[in-house]
Design an enzyme around this catalytic site. Structure first.
Site, PDB file in Angstrom:
ATOM      1  N   GLY A  42       0.770  -1.237   0.000  1.00 39.70           N
ATOM      2  CA  GLY A  42       0.000   0.000   0.000  1.00 39.70           C
ATOM      3  C   GLY A  42       0.798   1.283   0.000  1.00 39.70           C
ATOM      4  O   GLY A  42       0.313   2.320  -0.440  1.00 39.70           O
ATOM      5  N   ASP A 100      -4.420   1.708  11.174  1.00 41.67           N
ATOM      6  CA  ASP A 100      -5.818   1.452  11.519  1.00 41.67           C
ATOM      7  C   ASP A 100      -5.846   0.958  12.965  1.00 41.67           C
ATOM      8  O   ASP A 100      -5.721   1.766  13.896  1.00 41.67           O
ATOM      9  CB  ASP A 100      -6.369   0.446  10.505  1.00 41.67           C
ATOM     10  N   PHE A 149     -13.472   3.502   5.136  1.00 44.88           N
ATOM     11  CA  PHE A 149     -12.537   2.701   4.358  1.00 44.88           C
ATOM     12  C   PHE A 149     -12.126   3.469   3.111  1.00 44.88           C
ATOM     13  O   PHE A 149     -12.968   3.889   2.322  1.00 44.88           O
ATOM     14  CB  PHE A 149     -13.168   1.356   3.975  1.00 44.88           C
ATOM     15  N   VAL A 150     -10.830   3.678   2.938  1.00 46.75           N
ATOM     16  CA  VAL A 150     -10.339   4.489   1.826  1.00 46.75           C
ATOM     17  C   VAL A 150      -9.497   3.634   0.880  1.00 46.75           C
ATOM     18  O   VAL A 150      -8.879   2.650   1.296  1.00 46.75           O
ATOM     19  CB  VAL A 150      -9.524   5.698   2.325  1.00 46.75           C
ATOM     20  N   ARG A 162      -5.516   0.462  -6.446  1.00 48.63           N
ATOM     21  CA  ARG A 162      -4.205   0.970  -6.022  1.00 48.63           C
ATOM     22  C   ARG A 162      -3.660   2.028  -6.973  1.00 48.63           C
ATOM     23  O   ARG A 162      -2.870   2.877  -6.596  1.00 48.63           O
ATOM     24  CB  ARG A 162      -3.172  -0.174  -5.958  1.00 48.63           C
TER      25      ARG A 162
HETATM   26  P1  5GP Z   1      -3.849  -2.231  11.081  1.00 49.41           P
HETATM   27  O1  5GP Z   1      -5.261  -2.527  11.492  1.00 49.41           O
HETATM   28  O2  5GP Z   1      -2.945  -3.383  11.398  1.00 49.41           O
HETATM   29  O3  5GP Z   1      -3.368  -0.920  11.626  1.00 49.41           O
HETATM   30  O4  5GP Z   1      -3.864  -2.062   9.524  1.00 49.41           O
HETATM   31  C1  5GP Z   1      -3.615  -3.156   8.721  1.00 49.41           C
HETATM   32  C2  5GP Z   1      -3.782  -2.867   7.271  1.00 49.41           C
HETATM   33  O5  5GP Z   1      -5.172  -2.836   6.996  1.00 49.41           O
HETATM   34  C3  5GP Z   1      -3.269  -1.561   6.719  1.00 49.41           C
HETATM   35  O6  5GP Z   1      -1.881  -1.516   6.496  1.00 49.41           O
HETATM   36  C4  5GP Z   1      -4.022  -1.565   5.412  1.00 49.41           C
HETATM   37  O7  5GP Z   1      -3.386  -2.424   4.491  1.00 49.41           O
HETATM   38  C5  5GP Z   1      -5.354  -2.142   5.831  1.00 49.41           C
HETATM   39  N1  5GP Z   1      -6.320  -1.052   6.049  1.00 49.41           N
HETATM   40  C6  5GP Z   1      -6.765  -0.540   7.207  1.00 49.41           C
HETATM   41  N2  5GP Z   1      -7.642   0.461   6.981  1.00 49.41           N
HETATM   42  C7  5GP Z   1      -7.740   0.565   5.641  1.00 49.41           C
HETATM   43  C8  5GP Z   1      -8.489   1.410   4.758  1.00 49.41           C
HETATM   44  O8  5GP Z   1      -9.252   2.306   5.135  1.00 49.41           O
HETATM   45  N3  5GP Z   1      -8.306   1.206   3.415  1.00 49.41           N
HETATM   46  C9  5GP Z   1      -7.474   0.249   2.921  1.00 49.41           C
HETATM   47  N4  5GP Z   1      -7.383   0.154   1.582  1.00 49.41           N
HETATM   48  N5  5GP Z   1      -6.743  -0.554   3.714  1.00 49.41           N
HETATM   49  C10 5GP Z   1      -6.897  -0.403   5.060  1.00 49.41           C
HETATM   50 MG    MG Z   2      -0.884  -1.849   4.575  1.00 48.82          MG
END
Ligand code: 5GP
Ligand code: MG
Length: 173
Positions: A42, A100, A149-150, A162
């Site tokens: 990402g 996140d 969610f973006v 992407r």
């Molecule tokens: P974490 O929950 O471990 O902080 O985030 C894990 C991964 O979830 C992020 O690196 C990303 O790949 C995915 N993620 C979390 N929120 C979003 C979002 O709003 N959009 C997208 N495309 N991926 C997300």
């Molecule tokens: Mg990621």
């Protein structure tokens, strides 16, 4: 699911903010060099744009984690790609697309810390602080957003979107 009509964050807004982040990172590391670890997939566009505006010497490498949202609260993270660059005694900057829950970043930080870096900072383009379940926080944040969610500018939904140059909210139809 469909894209929000207007981007949440336009190409221009992203470019301006990336420029500011690059100035902040460079200013904090006047002596350089920095080992930039871009978190796949990402953060590729963000990391690419960011490093090209840093005024300190950089080594660029990649790291990839896969997180499993288990039924137990901790979840777990597996490293799918490890950097080949040595981390010991390096100033490391982890470049993330989005923070996140913070589980992925927390696991990456644990792994990197175990390699003995001289310093470790996190730079994320997008932050969703309301979603955090760990005490991880980024040293550099591009944009705080609410719980939505973006996609775009590297971020996907099921490997789609992407390639979009701006960031959009993915909405239910
Ligand atoms: P974490 O929950 O471990 O902080 O985030 C894990 C991964 O979830 C992020 O690196 C990303 O790949 C995915 N993620 C979390 N929120 C979003 C979002 O709003 N959009 C997208 N495309 N991926 C997300
Ligand atoms: Mg990621």
């Amino acid at each position: 699911m469909k894209l929000s009509g207007q981007p949440l964050l336009s190409e221009e807004a992203i470019a301006r903010r990336v420029h500011e982040l690059a100035e902040a990172v460079s200013g904090d590391h006047p002596e350089g060099p920095l080992l930039v670890l871009a978190v796949l997939k990402g953060s590729v566009h963000f990391a690419s744009d960011l490093v090209r505006q840093l005024s300190v010497p950089v080594t660029l490498d990649f790291i990839r984690a896969k997180s499993y949202q288990g039924t137990h609260s901790g979840g777990s993270v597996e490293l799918l790609v490890k950097p080949t660059a040595p981390i010991r005694d390096q100033q490391v900057l982890v470049v993330e697309d989005i923070l996140d829950t913070g589980r992925t970043a927390a696991a990456l930080v644990d792994w990197i810390e175990a390699q003995g870096p001289a310093g470790l900072k996190i730079c994320t383009l997008v932050d969703k602080p309301s979603r955090r379940v760990t005490d991880i926080r980024a040293d550099y944040v591009g944009f705080d957003i609410k719980d939505q969610f973006v996609v775009g500018y590297g971020m996907d939904y099921d490997e789609q979107y992407r390639e979009l140059p701006a960031i959009y909210v993915l909405e239910r139809e």
